[in-house]
Write an enzyme that holds these catalytic residues in place. Structure first.
Site, short mmCIF file in Angstrom:
data_model
loop_
_atom_site.label_atom_id
_atom_site.label_comp_id
_atom_site.label_asym_id
_atom_site.label_seq_id
_atom_site.Cartn_x
_atom_site.Cartn_y
_atom_site.Cartn_z
N LYS A 42 0.86 -1.20 0.00
CA LYS A 42 0.00 0.00 0.00
C LYS A 42 0.88 1.24 0.00
O LYS A 42 1.70 1.42 0.89
CB LYS A 42 -0.92 0.04 1.22
CG LYS A 42 -1.95 1.15 1.10
CD LYS A 42 -2.65 1.47 2.41
CE LYS A 42 -1.87 2.42 3.29
NZ LYS A 42 -1.63 3.78 2.70
N GLU A 60 10.43 0.39 10.13
CA GLU A 60 11.48 1.42 9.95
C GLU A 60 10.81 2.74 10.29
O GLU A 60 9.95 3.20 9.53
CB GLU A 60 11.98 1.37 8.51
CG GLU A 60 13.39 1.91 8.38
CD GLU A 60 13.41 3.34 7.92
OE1 GLU A 60 13.44 4.23 8.81
OE2 GLU A 60 13.37 3.58 6.72
N CYS A 65 13.60 10.16 7.51
CA CYS A 65 13.57 9.47 8.80
C CYS A 65 14.91 9.63 9.51
O CYS A 65 14.97 9.65 10.72
CB CYS A 65 13.20 8.02 8.63
SG CYS A 65 14.15 7.21 7.36
N GLU A 114 10.35 14.51 16.49
CA GLU A 114 10.63 14.52 15.06
C GLU A 114 9.78 15.60 14.38
O GLU A 114 8.56 15.54 14.41
CB GLU A 114 10.30 13.14 14.46
CG GLU A 114 10.68 13.02 13.01
CD GLU A 114 10.48 11.61 12.47
OE1 GLU A 114 9.39 11.03 12.66
OE2 GLU A 114 11.42 11.09 11.84
P1 NAI Z 1 2.18 7.61 8.90
O1 NAI Z 1 3.19 6.77 9.58
O2 NAI Z 1 0.85 7.67 9.54
O3 NAI Z 1 1.98 7.10 7.39
C1 NAI Z 1 2.84 6.24 6.73
C2 NAI Z 1 2.06 5.12 6.06
O4 NAI Z 1 1.31 4.40 7.04
C3 NAI Z 1 1.03 5.59 5.02
O5 NAI Z 1 1.01 4.68 3.94
C4 NAI Z 1 -0.28 5.51 5.80
O6 NAI Z 1 -1.40 5.35 4.97
C5 NAI Z 1 -0.05 4.29 6.65
N1 NAI Z 1 -0.89 4.21 7.86
C6 NAI Z 1 -1.35 5.24 8.62
N2 NAI Z 1 -2.10 4.78 9.64
C7 NAI Z 1 -2.12 3.43 9.52
C8 NAI Z 1 -2.74 2.37 10.27
N3 NAI Z 1 -3.48 2.63 11.34
N4 NAI Z 1 -2.55 1.11 9.88
C9 NAI Z 1 -1.78 0.83 8.80
N5 NAI Z 1 -1.20 1.77 8.05
C10 NAI Z 1 -1.35 3.06 8.40
O7 NAI Z 1 2.80 9.05 8.71
P2 NAI Z 1 2.11 10.46 8.36
O8 NAI Z 1 0.85 10.64 9.14
O9 NAI Z 1 2.05 10.60 6.90
O10 NAI Z 1 3.21 11.48 8.94
C11 NAI Z 1 3.25 11.77 10.31
C12 NAI Z 1 4.67 11.80 10.82
O11 NAI Z 1 5.26 10.54 10.66
C13 NAI Z 1 5.62 12.74 10.10
O12 NAI Z 1 5.53 14.04 10.56
C14 NAI Z 1 6.94 12.12 10.42
O13 NAI Z 1 7.37 12.56 11.69
C15 NAI Z 1 6.65 10.64 10.46
N6 NAI Z 1 7.01 9.94 9.22
C16 NAI Z 1 8.16 9.22 9.19
C17 NAI Z 1 8.56 8.60 8.04
C18 NAI Z 1 9.82 7.81 7.98
O14 NAI Z 1 10.39 7.64 6.90
N7 NAI Z 1 10.29 7.28 9.09
C19 NAI Z 1 7.80 8.71 6.79
C20 NAI Z 1 6.55 9.44 6.94
C21 NAI Z 1 6.21 10.04 8.12
#
Ligand code: NAI
Ligand code: MG
Length: 496
Positions: free
Chosen positions: A188, A264, A298, A395
């Protein structure tokens, strides 16, 4: 709504953008007929709408994957799996400008940076293509009359959930080791950046992958993402994103079929500069460490610790250096920093900036919105940041650097480790002893010395502490996608 749309991009690239869910080798509409808008973060305008996967579509994709796993894919040789991945890598390279332009449009990173992502994605596919026929078990001798061997078997149907900061690169990091080791995938993409993976789906067909081996869904986390992580017939879930969502996914795995989990997650990585470092080079790396990809990494080096002897000079020179970071249209050649990904992320980052000001940190430069259209933020430096401040602990995931002063090697190590995260870190010094002492003492999955953000497909990457579970890249990632089977055979028929 149709299954594709013709798009003309600002740099003259024109192509047909697929819009459907990619299940069992073809593009289809979602069962519930839902769609959602994809936004260009530079203009805040809708690019197009894509079909949305819900729980039922996840179920259909998982069934397609299972059928492929038990059927056609199972009969394909490891060498053939490798050949398919290498072919896909070639196709990525043939479509470099197109894919990079799509990333620029959908994510907001500059075309030139996005070209780097697509090249790195191709390199990753090819690297794991090379591993496909080099994965094997061992013969283990125990006693006369016994024959024991181990096998590295694929796990099965792998659910993969990826973020928006490196849409196609994260896709490749996830797909490549999974497919190389003989698994099948339901991936996804992020609801904020679904476009490039759908173009990759076309290339999967072109490369000749059997239907059902790689299924790609556009959809939201709380619906499609949750359906993947709690599905009873998904054997493993791999996730990249926030620590909060990582916890939710791990709970879902625990509460369903105890699927294997690799995560990750986020970071608040220290970037430590000693008095004896080459100050100009250190500043270049520190700049790249925090402002690359608009701070949406990240492993962003967001906590900058500078030794007291050069602190004032460092801050002055760093301020001058970031004026060279051109903020603007991702389709302009000289652009280094594009917009943040979304209104939500923009608001969150601006809130952190306000917080920094209120808590008494000094804004050296930046701190405001850039322009009035698009989610652009000025590159921002805070000095005199105390480690109790929110901007030094959480972060931010934006173009915001926090700088503080330190005295000794011991202080630097203590400060560097003062976080619940442990993804990356760096030390800048010309002294080998200092470099090794700090590198060996920092609790982080990666320590860079006199460099930053220089990831390589062959080098394992992942988190200590709350930054994750498991390692991506390198040989290490193969372990995420294989399970060890022991076969122990009694050769003489006797019981003892
Ligand atoms: P998120 O972690 O919620 O989203 C990343 C992925 O997880 C997306 O594909 C989303 O649809 C999916 N997701 C969200 N909720 C889920 C659930 N309950 N079950 C399964 N999948 C789910 O990140 P978001 O809201 O886009 O960004 C928020 C913060 O997360 C950012 O400000 C940043 O601090 C962090 N982040 C870190 C990343 C990294 O590379 N470590 C990448 C993106 C965000
Ligand atoms: Mg977008």
């Amino acid at each position: 709504m149709t299954l594709s749309i013709n798009l003309k991009l600002p740099n003259g690239v024109e192509y047909d953008q697929p819009l459907g869910l990619f299940i069992n080798g073809e593009f289809v509409k979602g069962v519930e007929g839902k769609t959602f808008d994809v936004i260009n973060p530079s203009t805040e305008k809708v690019i197009c709408s894509v079909h949305e996967a819900t729980e039922k579509d996840v179920d259909i994709a998982v069934r397609a994957a299972r059928t492929a796993f038990e059927g056609e894919w199972h009969k394909i040789t490891p060498a053939e799996r490798g050949r398919l991945l290498c072919k896909l890598a070639d196709l990525f390279e043939e479509n470099l400008l197109k894919m990079a332009s799509i990333e620029a449009l959908d994510n907001g990173k500059s075309v030139s940076m996005a070209k780097g992502d697509v090249s790195a994605a191709a390199a990753c596919l090819r690297y794991y293509g090379g591993w496909a026929d080099k994965i094997h078990g061992k013969v283990i001798d125990t006693e006369h009359g016994k024959f024991n061997y181990t096998k590295q078997e694929p796990i099965g149907v792998c659910g993969q959930i990826i973020p928006w900061n490196f849409p196609i690169l994260m896709w490749a990091w996830k797909i490549a080791p999974a497919v190389a080791t003989g698994n099948v995938v339901v991936i996804k993409t992020s609801e904020l950046t679904p476009l490039s993976a759908l173009v990759a789906a076309e290339l999967i067909v072109k490369a000749g992958f059997p239907p059902g081996v790689i299924n790609i869904l556009s959809g939201f986390g709380k619906t499609a993402g949750a359906a993947i992580s709690s599905h009873m017939d998904v054997d493993k879930v791999a996730f990249t994103g926030s620590t909060v969502t990582g916890r939710t996914i791990m709970k879902a795995a625990a509460n369903s079929n105890l699927k294997k989990v690799t995560l990750e997650l986020g970071g608040k990585s220290p970037n430590i500069v000693f008095d004896d470092a080459d100050i100009d080079e250190a500043i270049s790396w520190v700049n790249f460490g925090i402002f690359y990809n608009h701070g949406q990494c990240c492993c962003a080096g967001s906590r900058i610790y500078v030794q007291e002897g050069i602190y004032d000079t460092f801050v002055e020179k760093f301020k001058k250096r970031i004026k060279e970071n051109v903020v603007g249209d991702p389709f302009e050649n000289e652009t280094f920093q594009g917009p943040q990904i979304s209104q939500l992320q923009f608001d969150k980052i601006m809130e952190y900036i306000e917080h920094g000001k209120t808590q008494g940190a000094k804004v050296e430069i930046g701190g405001k919105r850039h322009g009035d259209v698009g989610y652009f933020i000025e590159p921002t430096i805070f000095s005199n940041v105390d480690d109790s401040m929110k901007i030094m602990q959480e972060e931010i995931f934006g173009p915001v650097a926090s700088i503080a002063k330190f005295k000794t090697v011991g202080d630097a190590i203590a400060l560097g480790n003062k976080t619940t995260f442990g993804l990356a870190s760096a030390v800048h010094t010309k002294n080998l002893e200092t470099a090794l002492t700090v590198a060996n003492s920092l609790k982080a999955g990666t320590v860079w010395v006199n460099t930053y953000n220089t990831l390589h497909t062959a080098l394992p990457f992942g988190g200590f502490k709350e930054s994750g579970i498991g390692r991506e890249l390198g040989k290490a990632a193969l372990a995420n996608y294989t399970q060890l089977k022991t076969v122990s055979m009694n050769m003489n028929g006797a019981m003892f």
